[in-house]
Design a protein around this motif. Sequence first.
Motif, PDB file in Angstrom:
ATOM      1  N   GLU A 109       0.860  -1.186   0.000  1.00 26.51           N
ATOM      2  CA  GLU A 109       0.000   0.000   0.000  1.00 26.51           C
ATOM      3  C   GLU A 109       0.893   1.231   0.000  1.00 26.51           C
ATOM      4  OE1 GLU A 109      -3.448   2.169   2.695  1.00 26.51           O
ATOM      5  OE2 GLU A 109      -2.823   0.135   3.182  1.00 26.51           O
ATOM      6  N   GLU A 110       0.594   2.136  -0.871  1.00 29.69           N
ATOM      7  CA  GLU A 110       1.349   3.379  -1.003  1.00 29.69           C
ATOM      8  C   GLU A 110       0.776   4.416  -0.040  1.00 29.69           C
ATOM      9  OE1 GLU A 110       3.791   6.129  -1.745  1.00 29.69           O
ATOM     10  OE2 GLU A 110       4.043   4.319  -2.946  1.00 29.69           O
ATOM     11  N   ILE A 111       1.580   4.870   0.919  1.00 31.32           N
ATOM     12  CA  ILE A 111       1.097   5.851   1.906  1.00 31.32           C
ATOM     13  C   ILE A 111       1.995   7.094   1.955  1.00 31.32           C
ATOM     14  CG2 ILE A 111      -0.086   4.116   3.306  1.00 31.32           C
ATOM     15  CD1 ILE A 111       2.302   4.314   5.277  1.00 31.32           C
ATOM     16  N   THR A 112       2.704   7.336   0.867  1.00 32.71           N
ATOM     17  CA  THR A 112       3.653   8.440   0.828  1.00 32.71           C
ATOM     18  C   THR A 112       3.028   9.770   1.225  1.00 32.71           C
ATOM     19  OG1 THR A 112       4.945   7.328  -0.863  1.00 32.71           O
ATOM     20  CG2 THR A 112       5.274   9.701  -0.643  1.00 32.71           C
ATOM     21  N   SER A 113       1.855  10.073   0.716  1.00 36.09           N
ATOM     22  CA  SER A 113       1.265  11.390   0.999  1.00 36.09           C
ATOM     23  C   SER A 113       1.031  11.587   2.495  1.00 36.09           C
ATOM     24  CB  SER A 113      -0.035  11.593   0.217  1.00 36.09           C
ATOM     25  OG  SER A 113      -0.969  10.595   0.577  1.00 36.09           O
TER      26      SER A 113
END
Length: 159
Positions: A109-113
């Motif tokens: 899961e991409e949670i960069t922001s």
Amino acid sequence: VAGLADRLEFRVMDATQLDLPAASFDVVWVLETSEHLADKQSFLTNCARLLKPGGKLAIGTCVACESLSAGQAKLLAAVTNVLLTEPLARRSDYLEWLRRAGLREIETEEITSAVAETWSQMAAAFRKQPTTPGAATVTRRMTLLLQPVPAAYADGSMR
């Protein structure tokens, strides 16, 4: 933790020396730790060894983008210096290490922001510190020291 004393145990130990019985955990949770380890493959293999059948390994980590320009590589070198980490691995490296560790059902899961926002808030908190002569110097140094981290998130070199 109230009501869970018989089911919950916390241990502090060297992450590279997980001397625990195999198949002894339902969940292994690794949060902002693996970036600091040189031998991530051995660490992740050991984490997988600790899982009971059907157990879950959850990892929250910073990764480098898949293909770095020379400028991005320089920026990430500054980030690893600030965060006191080993060079950042790529998402594809972690996926390969997890597969080699025997794990098959892998989701990411991409949670960069959300993470990048944390660094912006930290910088804002430093700027709000009292401006006594000594505090102003510390605030200025901390703000400058942390600059590579939000910059690496902003240009996509770190995720």
